[in-house]
Design an enzyme around this catalytic site. Structure first.
Site, mmCIF file in Angstrom:
data_model
loop_
_atom_site.group_PDB
_atom_site.id
_atom_site.type_symbol
_atom_site.label_atom_id
_atom_site.label_comp_id
_atom_site.label_asym_id
_atom_site.label_seq_id
_atom_site.Cartn_x
_atom_site.Cartn_y
_atom_site.Cartn_z
ATOM 1 N N CYS A 271 0.805 -1.220 0.000
ATOM 2 C CA CYS A 271 0.000 0.000 0.000
ATOM 3 C C CYS A 271 0.836 1.267 0.000
ATOM 4 C CB CYS A 271 -0.838 0.063 1.279
ATOM 5 S SG CYS A 271 -2.223 -1.026 1.249
ATOM 6 N N VAL B 224 0.389 4.273 -2.539
ATOM 7 C CA VAL B 224 -0.227 5.551 -2.171
ATOM 8 C C VAL B 224 0.684 6.716 -2.515
ATOM 9 C CG1 VAL B 224 -1.102 6.957 -0.268
ATOM 10 C CG2 VAL B 224 -1.684 4.538 -0.380
HETATM 11 S S1 SF4 Z 1 -0.424 -2.343 4.350
HETATM 12 FE FE1 SF4 Z 1 -1.518 -2.877 2.467
HETATM 13 S S2 SF4 Z 1 -0.116 -4.198 1.342
HETATM 14 FE FE2 SF4 Z 1 0.496 -4.206 3.495
HETATM 15 S S3 SF4 Z 1 -0.546 -5.984 4.399
HETATM 16 FE FE3 SF4 Z 1 -1.769 -4.153 4.753
HETATM 17 S S4 SF4 Z 1 -3.230 -4.177 3.093
HETATM 18 FE FE4 SF4 Z 1 -1.582 -5.511 2.472
#
Ligand code: SF4
Ligand code: SF4
Lengths: 500, 512
Positions: free
Chosen positions: B153, B157
């Site tokens: 993520c 982002v």
């Molecule tokens: S931060 Fe995003 S990529 Fe990482 S485990 Fe959580 S949902 Fe998955």
């Protein structure tokens, strides 16, 4: 406990050089600071403290280097996974996309008693399951809605915590404002926690942030009449993994103390709120909860004391230390407790000691156990050849000097590569680490126990736990499977014999 | 004192001892500030009601106990299916610790993946340096043949651009220019792990196929999709393809990687599709995807190359295996040999032997969309009724395809399809419209506890039973295994329901 041995410091020093040689120069230099061999501690007296046996001189709590396969997790794991998650009568929202909450769902074995989904929620995964539009337009509206839905569907929850995942801090959501607004509206406790995974360098900052959230969003928020006695203590930093906190509580109660709060395994929010009325904080996992102890000392004048309930030597020492705080009456009871369990201890050691004596162990765990379990092994006649932490700080390594012997290999934030090489070269009789390390080690033919989850066993705390601990180490090391690894026809046999 | 060295009590019996029970009671009464028992029991009952179900199904934002994971997990699984391929996940490191643990807990195997370990400063300045340093370290320490990059993520982002970052790292000498570093953006806030799988496979194919010229040949590619039973399934399918004499390539095969032997050596890498195989897979006559919903983008890309394509929904059971084999036969021109017809016959034989115990049984089925589709179909082949079919990561389109499939079969007449719903929804469904059995993952054990519906574990993740994934579910042999697994549960339940001496045990039959 006063087992006398020394490790092969020279060999360990050489191993460190060997693994460093594999790195690009820049990173060999950086990793070098995290690896060392325990040396003799200086002779100078430290005021008011016992002198450590050895010195474990490594750098710690520093960013992991990219691309090396660190074992570490993140701040979210430290907050939701460790500190907040076990508080049983609250709903903990994994706020962000689905993954983080999914992978940590029910994996820490924080035992609790309650009707899950009705009045307790520990083994559930509540997520805001962020979608692209939440990232683009922000998730605050969604969070409001989620809180409303929780209030509607889980009306017996005593509060909500919002555990931030990475995106939250990056998209500029104001979860504090939402929490305040909704707490007022629903007349409940809502705690926003800024434990986004990119903060800090490991789980550790997550612990700290989670502690601060308790300070800022729980303490002094409710007024409740609380009965107190001089013997009221909080147990801090016991997450009740496989029932650890229960096997500990039973001893503390037996010696005449009143455990008014257990943080945070099997805890209710009320126990956390009422903690400020206790007279003493007993802290087990120093790394994850020392912050709140220091705060309670400063603000409420509650003293705190570290203790160790792994293995009979440390248990007895801890019971005596705690009792001393109270004086003769409790001291007498503590002695009675120690005496009562001595036959169990003797029987356990008589049974398992001969099977485990002289076996060597390498450890790699989180922030406490790499030192805390050392004496439990030694009580069984086993020896620690190497140990290291995922996310310890300097003060942890200082404390480690009280536990490990000269020549012990010390590795901070070890990489997959290093750990594998160390284990391969030292070939200990047992490795204690996590799920990610379990299978590689076992494939080398080396017995293994998970030392985060107790490998689905436990409790390991207290006297009742020590019996299980000893049994588990025995069954790991002395299982016949380790002798079956070589196919008999691949063993070097004289050709003539094969031809017969 | 309950504990003894002679008979060491584990947590379950230990805490049932009176000392502990007494302690729990005191703790509760004195310190927990518990709610009145009556209030708790009322809520227990309320959650079983239709009224609660309506509220529950009306949820718009909150997700509780979902049956899906995030994209990079699928990407890491995908990368594990290529020879000496190291997964490199760009972003914050905690996620990677989670993927590795998650896959290890299911497969009971090592799972390797590295992170670029981005922290707060990278959030501000971007993660380029993490990529440059990270690739260099991975290359030096783990000696991979290729490094497959996906993203968490955080990297998504802040908008890190993998293509240019990787090029940059190559220019800086992190890895040789010609070293293969395929990549896929895998935002966790889009889709689920099956889309991560799709993106990573497409990324790998593009890495090797872009600019290459296709010389159409005769062989066949198989893309399995995200599959917790890949160990058993891939090997079984290969056995069938070998029997047919088909020339084939698995594009992505984690069977050996997640089933390495214990002989004293730890193999960080084992098996998997080789780079050469991926390259020459471009020349294949056709490509078959075993899981349509796992490979939508990939299969579009494959079709663009001019190959024949066919997609399945996790082919298991009789008709799906028939269709799969006939498609293979059609593309490859190889006949289905008699030996396979015999295997088929044996599965049918077993189904006929046991049909009385399966006919009319009602099931709740959940998991990834392709699996649910497959299992619903098989259940109907045994005369069962798939009452609730749920996929948290199922789309509207999946829902309508499912509905069509079910409507076409009398055993599917009463079936309901739940796309995008979670296991807390399912709890309400099971209370209000009960079934005889559930088929799903380990997460279902909580539903079993709450609703008393027996759980049959047949899909990822399975944490609390060992080794099932080492056996196939696909092919006729796999069908036999699925059948037996279901039957075991049916008979265990029947025995459990008739086991009280002098009360219910008149039906405790020796032969069933
Ligand atoms: S931060 Fe995003 S990529 Fe990482 S485990 Fe959580 S949902 Fe998955
Ligand atoms: S004992 Fe270690 S692993 Fe457990 S919570 Fe404390 S720091 Fe974390």
């Amino acid at each position: 406990m006063s087992l006398d041995y020394e490790n092969d410091g020279e060999l360990h020093g050489k191993l460190i050089e060997e693994v460093l040689a594999q790195y690009p120069d820049k990173f060999a230099k950086r990793r070098k600071k995290h690896l060392s061999v325990a040396s003799d501690a200086g002779t100078e007296e430290i005021e008011g403290a016992e002198r450590p046996v050895t010195e474990c001189d490594v750098k710690s709590n520093i960013k992991s280097i990219p691309g090396v396969m660190t074992v570490r997790g993140c701040a979210y794991a430290g907050s939701k996974g460790v500190v907040w998650g076990p508080i049983k009568d609250m709903v903990h929202i994994s706020h962000g996309p689905v993954g983080c909450g999914q992978y940590s769902w029910s994996q820490r074995r924080n035992y609790y008693i309650g009707k899950t989904g009705i009045d307790t929620f520990v083994t559930m995964q509540f997520t805001s399951d962020f979608q692209e539009r939440d990232i683009v337009f922000g998730g605050d509206k969604k969070l409001e809605k989620i809180i409303d839905e929780i209030e509607d569907l889980f009306p017996l929850a005593n509060g909500i915590s919002v555990q931030s995942e990475c995106p939250i801090g990056l998209i500029g959501d104001d979860i504090e404002a939402v929490s305040k607004k909704k707490a007022k509206e629903h007349d409940t406790t809502i705690v926003p926690v800024r434990c986004e995974g990119f903060r800090g360098v490991s789980q550790s900052l997550g612990h700290h942030i989670a502690n601060d959230a308790i300070r800022d969003w729980v303490f002094d928020k409710k007024t409740r009449e609380v009965e107190t006695t001089p013997y009221d203590v909080n147990v801090i930093g016991d997450y009740n993994i496989g029932g650890d906190a229960w096997a500990s509580r039973i001893l503390l109660e037996e010696m005449g103390l009143r455990v008014v709060g257990n943080w945070s395994g099997d805890a209710t929010l009320a126990e956390v709120e009422n903690a400020v009325h206790a007279k003493l904080n007993l802290i087990h996992c120093y790394r994850s909860m020392n912050y709140i102890c220091r705060h309670m000392e400063e603000k409420y004048g509650i003293p705190w004391m570290e203790y160790n309930f792994f293995g009979p030597s440390q248990i007895a020492m801890s019971l005596r230390k705690i009792a001393k705080h109270y004086g003769p009456e409790i001291e007498e009871k503590a002695e009675a407790v120690i005496a009562k369990y001595q036959p169990l201890v003797d029987a356990v050691i008589a049974k398992y000691g001969p099977r485990l004596k002289g076996k060597s162990v390498m450890l790699y765990v989180g922030g406490l156990r790499p030192r805390h379990v050392v004496n439990a092994y030694e009580d069984l006649g086993m020896q620690i050849a190497g140990t290291g932490y995922e996310f310890a700080h300097n003060d942890d390594y200082q404390r480690t000097g009280h536990y490990v012997k000269k020549g012990t290999l010390i590795y901070d934030d070890v990489t997959g590569y290093e750990l594998e090489k160390f284990i391969e070269a030292i070939r200990p009789d047992l490795v204690g680490s996590g799920i990610k390390e379990k299978y590689p080690v076992q494939k080398m033919g080396i017995p293994f126990r998970q030392m985060h989850s107790w490998d689905y066993s436990g409790p390991y705390h207290g006297y009742d736990g020590f019996a299980i601990f000893a049994r588990d180490m025995d069954l790991a090391i002395n299982n016949p499977v380790w002798d079956l690894f070589d196919a008999p026809w691949t063993k070097e046999a004289p050709l003539a014999a094969a031809a017969e | 004192m309950p504990q003894s060295a002679d008979r060491v009590l584990d947590h379950a019996p230990l805490f049932r001892e009176p000392e502990y029970q007494e302690m729990f009671k005191n703790k509760r009464e004195q310190f927990e500030c518990p709610l009145p028992t009556e209030q708790v029991n009322d809520q227990v009952e309320f959650t079983k009601s239709w009224e609660y179900r309506e509220k529950n199904l009306a949820r718009q934002s909150l997700v509780v106990n979902p049956a899906k994971a995030c994209q990079p997990l699928g990407a890491v699984f995908a990368a594990a299916g290529f020879e000496k391929c190291m997964s490199f996940v760009h972003g914050s490191q905690g996620c990677v610790a989670y993927y590795r643990s998650h896959l290890s807990r299911h497969f009971k195997e090592p799972c390797s993946a590295v992170s670029s370990s981005m922290t707060e400063d990278a959030a501000v300045f971007g993660g380029l340096n993490n990529m440059i340093d990270g690739l260099a370290n991975t290359y030096a320490l783990y000696e991979p043949k290729m490094i497959a990059v996906s993203t968490t993520c955080m990297a998504e982002v802040i908008g890190d651009d993998l293509q240019s970052f990787i090029q940059n790292a190559k220019t800086k000498g992190s890895v040789p220019q010609e070293f293969d570093v395929p990549f896929a953006h895998t935002p966790a806030f889009v889709g689920s792990h099956i889309d991560g799988y799709d993106n990573m496979i497409k990324g790998i194919l593009e890495n090797f196929w872009k600019g290459a010229v296709r010389n159409a040949g005769t062989s066949l590619n198989i893309i399995p999709g995200f599959d917790g039973f890949c160990v058993g399934n891939n090997r079984e399918l290969k056995r069938l393809l070998d029997l047919m004499g088909v020339e084939y390539t698995f594009i992505q095969d984690a069977a050996d990687q997640f089933d390495t032997p214990s002989d004293g050596d730890y193999r960080m890498y084992d098996g998997g599709t080789t780079i050469e195989q991926v390259k020459s897979a471009l020349d294949a006559k056709g490509t078959i995807s075993l899981q349509y919903w796992n490979t939508r983008k990939t299969m579009d890309y494959v079709a663009e190359q001019g190959q024949e394509t066919a997609t399945f929904h996790y082919p298991l059971g009789v008709k799906a295996t028939d269709a799969f084999l006939m498609k293979v036969s059609e593309i490859s021109g190889k006949a289905i040999p008699e030996a396979i017809r015999m295997e088929r016959g044996r599965l049918i034989d077993a189904m006929a032997d046991s049909q009385a115990h399966l006919h009319g049984k009602k099931y709740a089925i959940w998991g990834d969309p392709d699996f649910v589709q497959a299992m619903a179909q098989f259940v109907m082949e045994t005369g069962g009724e798939p009452t609730h079919c749920l996929a948290t990561n199922g789309t509207k389109q999946w829902e309508s395809e499912m509905k069509d499939m079910l409507a076409a079969n009398p055993f599917g007449a009463s079936a309901q399809v739940w796309a995008g719903k979670d296991l807390w929804h399912l709890r309400s469904l099971l209370f209000t419209e009960p079934v005889d059995f559930m088929i799903g993952s380990s997460y279902g054990k909580y539903l079993e506890r709450d609703t008393g519906t027996p759980l049959i574990r047949l899909t990822f993740p399975i944490f609390d039973r060992h080794h099932h994934h080492r056996f196939p579910l696909m092919g006729y042999q796999g069908g036999l295994r699925v059948l037996t697994t279901i039957l075991d549960k049916v008979f265990d339940k029947l025995d459990a329901d008739t086991i009280i001496p002098g009360e219910t045990d008149y039906s405790f039959d020796l032969t069933r």
